[in-house]
Enzyme design. Structure first.
Site: not given
Length: 221
Positions: A17, A91, A130, A158, A169
């Protein structure tokens, strides 16, 4: 042909995204609201909002609707006459309905919803690779990079980028956010990009642009 000015991005964590959001922002001259990046910045600044959000985000939980709705409405109130893209919001269907109500009161509406439909297996791989810039929030899929190619800031992982946190998640995504995509799909607002294996970013962007052009051509102004 419909002019596309109000965008929403929907997708699972690490679905791309952010990357495609930057492409859309540059292509359509959009101002971007990333609720995740905004909340993380509030945490770094230790604001009241940041303190309220910290416990939820560190446990890989969704921040309560009343907190997120508030910051989004405040942001949209300041950008009522410009083109924008929402990344990471709504969301939940409740957030989507709240957004619809808020925009309708201002005589506005969403023009298109981009749904990044990426397989779970591919996303799990991306989670481990990531890294995000601590300064400008630029994201790359390369754990060997330590310096941001955009601003020179530190590239970091993160706290919630691990398999255990991702499992929770993903469950949240399936139970709460996937219905948002279906909600907009039923209204004919969705442009869907399906990805089951790693592809060049530019290839995905070209497919997205072609689908957006077809979508705009099929809708009246």
């Amino acid at each position: 042909m419909k002019e596309l000015r109000k965008f929403v991005l929907v997708g699972a964590p690490a679905s791309g995204k952010g990357t495609q959001g930057r492409f859309l922002s540059e292509t359509f001259q959009l101002q971007t609201l990333s609720t995740g990046a905004l909340l993380r910045k509030e945490i770094e600044l230790d604001t009241e909002l940041g303190r309220r959000a910290r416990n939820y985000m560190e446990q890989a939980c969704l921040v309560p609707d009343e907190v997120v709705n508030g910051i989004v409405e405040h942001w949209l109130s300041q950008t009522s006459n410009v083109s924008w893209i929402l990344d990471g919001y709504p969301r939940t269907v409740a957030q989507a309905e709240n957004l619809d109500h808020f925009l309708q009161e201002k005589g506005q509406g969403i023009d298109v919803v981009v749904w990044m439909d990426v397989s779970r297996e591919l996303i799990e791989h991306r989670i481990l690779e990531r890294r995000e810039c601590s300064q400008c929030n630029y994201i790359i899929q390369d754990s060997s990079k330590t310096v941001c190619p955009v601003c020179g800031g530190a590239m970091i992982a993160r706290k919630d980028d691990n398999i255990n946190a991702f499992a929770k998640r993903w469950k949240d995504f399936e139970t709460m956010t996937l219905p948002v995509a279906r909600y907009y799909e039923e209204r004919g607002l969705v442009v869907k990009i399906s990805v089951s294996h790693e592809r060049e970013v530019s290839e995905v962007s070209r497919e997205l642009m072609a689908k957006l052009e077809a979508y705009a051509a099929s809708h009246e102004i």
